[in-house]
Design an enzyme around this catalytic site. Structure first.
Site, short mmCIF file in Angstrom:
data_model
loop_
_atom_site.label_atom_id
_atom_site.label_comp_id
_atom_site.label_asym_id
_atom_site.label_seq_id
_atom_site.Cartn_x
_atom_site.Cartn_y
_atom_site.Cartn_z
N ASN A 9 0.88 -1.17 0.00
CA ASN A 9 0.00 0.00 0.00
C ASN A 9 0.91 1.21 0.00
O ASN A 9 1.51 1.54 1.02
CB ASN A 9 -0.89 -0.02 1.25
CG ASN A 9 -1.71 1.26 1.39
OD1 ASN A 9 -1.77 2.07 0.46
ND2 ASN A 9 -2.34 1.44 2.54
N LYS A 11 0.20 4.22 -0.22
CA LYS A 11 -0.39 5.42 0.42
C LYS A 11 -0.12 6.63 -0.48
O LYS A 11 -0.16 6.50 -1.70
CB LYS A 11 0.14 5.59 1.84
CG LYS A 11 -0.02 4.29 2.66
CD LYS A 11 0.20 4.46 4.12
CE LYS A 11 -0.03 3.13 4.83
NZ LYS A 11 0.06 3.22 6.28
N HIS A 94 -9.34 1.56 4.84
CA HIS A 94 -8.09 1.68 5.59
C HIS A 94 -8.31 2.63 6.78
O HIS A 94 -9.07 3.58 6.69
CB HIS A 94 -6.98 2.22 4.68
CG HIS A 94 -5.62 2.10 5.29
ND1 HIS A 94 -5.17 3.00 6.23
CD2 HIS A 94 -4.65 1.18 5.13
CE1 HIS A 94 -3.96 2.62 6.62
NE2 HIS A 94 -3.62 1.52 5.97
N GLU A 96 -6.63 4.95 7.91
CA GLU A 96 -6.36 6.37 7.60
C GLU A 96 -7.57 7.00 6.91
O GLU A 96 -7.88 8.17 7.13
CB GLU A 96 -5.09 6.47 6.74
CG GLU A 96 -3.85 6.14 7.57
CD GLU A 96 -2.71 5.51 6.78
OE1 GLU A 96 -2.70 5.57 5.54
OE2 GLU A 96 -1.81 4.94 7.45
N GLU A 166 -5.24 -4.68 10.61
CA GLU A 166 -4.19 -3.67 10.81
C GLU A 166 -4.43 -2.92 12.12
O GLU A 166 -5.23 -1.98 12.15
CB GLU A 166 -4.20 -2.67 9.65
CG GLU A 166 -3.93 -3.28 8.30
CD GLU A 166 -3.32 -2.27 7.33
OE1 GLU A 166 -2.28 -2.58 6.77
OE2 GLU A 166 -3.88 -1.16 7.18
N GLY A 172 2.89 2.35 10.73
CA GLY A 172 3.85 3.43 10.54
C GLY A 172 4.59 3.81 11.82
O GLY A 172 5.26 4.84 11.87
N SER A 212 3.63 -2.13 10.26
CA SER A 212 5.09 -2.24 10.44
C SER A 212 5.62 -3.62 10.09
O SER A 212 6.61 -4.07 10.68
CB SER A 212 5.50 -1.83 11.86
OG SER A 212 5.14 -0.47 12.10
P1 13P Z 1 3.23 0.33 7.59
O1 13P Z 1 3.71 -0.96 7.00
O2 13P Z 1 3.98 1.54 7.07
O3 13P Z 1 3.15 0.28 9.09
O4 13P Z 1 1.73 0.53 7.07
C1 13P Z 1 0.83 -0.51 7.19
C2 13P Z 1 -0.38 -0.14 6.45
O5 13P Z 1 -1.13 0.74 6.86
C3 13P Z 1 -0.67 -0.84 5.21
O6 13P Z 1 -1.95 -0.55 4.75
#
Ligand code: 13P
Length: 250
Positions: A9, A11, A94, A96, A166, A172, A212
């Site tokens: 992803n 982002k 997601h 976010e 997640e 992150g 992560s």
């Molecule tokens: P990270 O791997 O950067 O922690 O992000 C995970 C994520 O949100 C994947 O959708």
């Protein structure tokens, strides 16, 4: 259990002009992968990503879609538009998007239904915040998120859905859930799906872990019985790291 899928992803990272070469790099470094390899990119990168993935094993996904077919929804992107580009997967709900863009369990359900109706493969994200984990409500919250996301979806369609667990506190932050913590929730998700449908349907659904996940911790997470892949943020932006994660998914 479900088919192994490792999905990146991106982002809001990478430019359209960087996309073709990067996807080609991912394809080269993950040649012979034992799992499905997916790059989910920003809308503006999708055309280049699809062009680069053509003729390779890499599949391309979007990071969102709208649940309406078409119309006066300025700035939104429909399932038909994604399909017209040659996109296969789409991330839905997601954390976010839930946090910053007012996505709800209801919009997640509507988007999942639309994706399935049109033939896109949805990657539906669920997860708890740190406060919710500390309050001991993780499994009940995720049960609610799963039930809402799968409302009015048949067993046949449910088998096409990928669930990504997640934990928000692990995204992150460099703080991965331990393999046991991740397995506990992924097993609970499979159990909820077995209750909504049946054991065979639940077993056919791919359940990913995300948060992560990196080249160093992927193998331990992916070895767990109910973890059938990963949704990778930061580590998907480096083809070397991403390819190590793909290699760990056997
Ligand atoms: P990270 O791997 O950067 O922690 O992000 C995970 C994520 O949100 C994947 O959708």
């Amino acid at each position: 259990m479900g088919k192994y899928i490792i999905a990146g992803n991106w982002k809001m990272n990478k430019l359209p002009s960087e996309t073709y070469d990067f996807v080609k790099e991912v394809a080269a470094k993950t040649a012979g992968a034992a799992c499905e390899v997916v790059c989910c990119t920003p809308y503006v990168c999708l055309a280049e990503a699809v062009r680069a993935a053509k003729g390779t094993h890499v599949k391309i996904g979007a990071e969102n879609l709208h649940f309406k077919d078409s119309g006066a929804y300025t700035g939104e992107v429909s399932a038909d538009m994604l399909l017209d580009l040659g996109v296969d997967y789409v991330i839905i709900g997601h954390s976010e998007r839930r946090e910053y863009f007012a996505e709800t369990d209801s919009t997640v359900n509507q988007k999942t239904i639309k994706a399935l109706e049109k033939g896109l493969l949805p990657i539906v994200c669920v997860g708890e915040s740190l406060e919710q984990r500390e309050a001991g409500v993780t499994v009940s919250l995720i049960t609610d998120q799963i039930k809402a996301a799968f409302a009015d979806i048949s067993a046949d369609d449910a088998k096409k859905v990928v669930v990504a667990y997640e934990p928000i506190w692990a995204i992150g932050t460099g703080k991965t859930a331990t393999a046991d913590q991740a397995e506990e929730v992924c097993a609970a998700i499979r159990n909820v799906l077995a209750g909504l449908y049946d054991a065979d349907t639940a077993a056919a659904i791919t359940i990913q872990y995300g948060g992560s996940m990196n080249a160093g911790n992927a193998a331990e997470l992916l070895a767990k019985e109910n973890i059938d892949g990963g949704l990778i943020g930061g580590a998907s932006l480096k083809s070397e790291d991403f390819s190590v994660i793909v290699a760990a998914a056997k």
